[in-house]
Design an enzyme around this catalytic site. Structure first.
Site: not given
Ligand code: MN
Length: 480
Positions: A75-76
């Site tokens: 996600e990051d």
């Protein structure tokens, strides 16, 4: 804790764990998050590391620890799942994907709540470890919540109280539920938190030394009687659960009516020893009538097992004592995670069954998805009928009906059949006629008395019924 400590801990409960892969995952995550910092100013890797630490505390398997370390990588940092799969295998990639999906659901009040829950259950039905990683992730995020804006604090804290804590409770993960609730409560209602914490501290001041003496005396007496005690400690109620109890209608804020603010907990070596210990305790101190709860013979429906008794101890002080064996203790603290661990390491292969049983409600919920999508009543029924502790009630024929704690015979009648609810005039509980507003207890046998001529339900039941089904039916009948 650094990665070496975590690896050491994993080895201590699972000698065959793939610790090379855990170290590889750590290096991979550290590199991927290299340029990121947390709002606290700490390097980002502290977060996945704390998540993995919590998972090791829960004695989770190596795959889960690896996924915990990698849970924010996709996600990051936009590292594709394919890359994670290539390096760490399909299972890890699937877990990371599940956690990432859950992370994208943001709690924004009631409408979104339904959607969040729905997705949560689908993810859980697929692999329960997704939600366990999410719990570990959430606990660390809550512990660093002070660095976020008030808006974000409230959103995360409310979501924790409304969604995560009840799910942890339903999975029997008492320790995780308590941690989630206490962290979140502090932000949702700081004033009440401070008040209750103050009450708790004054209790500890008042009774701490006394309880210590009682604890020592009990230890000696049990040893004398050859009961093998693994541990005796005093455990204090968590702030949020004390707050909830203080607000109960029968307590009305009166702390002296709560006997388990601080309770003694005795851990012995077997089920037989639990009952032996109970006998010794009752010889030593007189038990309070009606306060002996045998959750070993009749476990709570979230799986909780223990014996609770409340006694007049020395100087007439009333204290609660909880008795359990080690397996019950692990289950009470870690719930589904404990079961899962026992099954996984092959210590007790028979324990696979209760897991499947526990998961059946998750599977059911995941299936409801289409039917109830965007239905606000789905939310209510979930909150009330599913995420509460359940009790089991028997029909006279021996069929089992599951109801939320606090249900009354009217709830039971409506769950069995609408007509039975509409026509009911009375109830027999365990063969005795009782008012329809009587709170049912786990294991009760309930027979509904009906009158065919009766036109419909009594609106006076409304404040007493616990299930959404009964509430809706009563309201509906009134409208026609
Ligand atoms: Mn995270």
């Amino acid at each position: 804790m650094d990665i070496d400590d975590i690896i050491k801990q994993v080895r201590s409960y699972d000698a065959g764990a793939d610790t090379d892969l855990i170290r590889l995952a750590y290096d991979f995550a550290k590199e991927a998050h290299r340029t990121y910092t947390r709002k606290s100013g700490q390097p980002y890797i502290t977060h996945p590391l704390a998540t993995a630490e919590k998972l090791a505390e829960l004695k989770m398997d190596d795959t889960t620890i690896v996924a915990g370390l990698l849970h924010d990588v996709h996600e990051d940092t936009a590292i594709p799942l394919k890359e994670i799969e290539k390096q760490f295998g399909k299972e890890v990639a699937r877990l990371v994907e599940g956690v990432t999906k859950l992370g994208k659901l943001k709690y924004r009040g009631v409408e979104r709540y339904v959607e969040s829950l729905r997705k949560m259950f689908i993810a859980m039905a697929d692999d329960i470890r997704v939600i366990i990683i999410k719990f570990a992730d959430r606990i660390h995020n809550l512990s660093t919540l002070s660095y976020l804006s008030r808006d974000k604090q409230l959103r995360i804290a409310r979501e924790t109280l409304e969604i995560y804590a009840p799910i942890a409770n339903r999975l029997g993960m008492g320790e995780i539920r308590d941690q989630l609730e206490d962290f979140a409560f502090r932000y949702v209602d700081p004033k009440s938190y401070a008040q209750v914490a103050k009450i708790m501290n004054s209790r500890i001041k008042m009774f701490g030394d006394y309880l210590d003496k009682i604890r020592q005396k009990l230890g000696k007496e049990l040893a004398k009687a050859n009961v093998k005690v693994l541990d005796i400690n005093s455990r204090q109620k968590h702030i949020y659960s004390l707050y909830k109890k203080l607000n109960r209608p029968d307590i009305k804020g009166d702390i002296t009516k709560i006997y388990d603010v601080i309770a003694l907990r005795v851990i012995v070596s077997s089920v037989e020893q639990c009952y032996a210990a109970l006998g010794i305790i009752h010889q030593l101190w007189k038990p309070l009538k009606g306060r002996i709860k045998d959750y070993i013979a009749q476990p709570k429906t979230n799986g909780y097992r223990s014996i609770h008794t409340t006694v007049f101890s020395d100087k007439g002080q009333i204290i609660e004592i909880q008795i359990r064996d080690q397996a019950m203790h692990d289950e009470a603290e870690y719930g589904i995670a404990a079961h899962w661990h026992y099954a996984e390491t092959g210590k007790s292969k028979n324990d696979v069954k209760p897991i499947t049983k526990k998961l059946r409600w998750v599977q059911e919920l995941a299936k409801w998805k289409k039917k109830y999508k965007n239905d606000p009543q789905y939310l209510e029924s979930l909150k009330i009928d599913v995420l509460q502790n359940q009790i089991l009630i028997f029909t006279p024929k021996g069929d089992v009906i599951e109801l939320p704690e606090g249900s009354i015979p009217v709830d039971f009648a409506y769950i069995v059949h609408t007509d039975l609810g509409n026509k009911c005039t009375g109830a027999k509980i365990n063969n005795k006629i009782r008012p329809l507003e009587t709170t049912l207890r786990n294991g009760d046998v309930v027979e509904i008395i009906t009158d065919k001529k009766r036109k419909g339900p009594n609106p006076d039941w409304l404040p007493f019924v616990k299930t959404q089904v009964a509430r809706n039916r009563i309201r509906k009948a009134r409208q026609v």
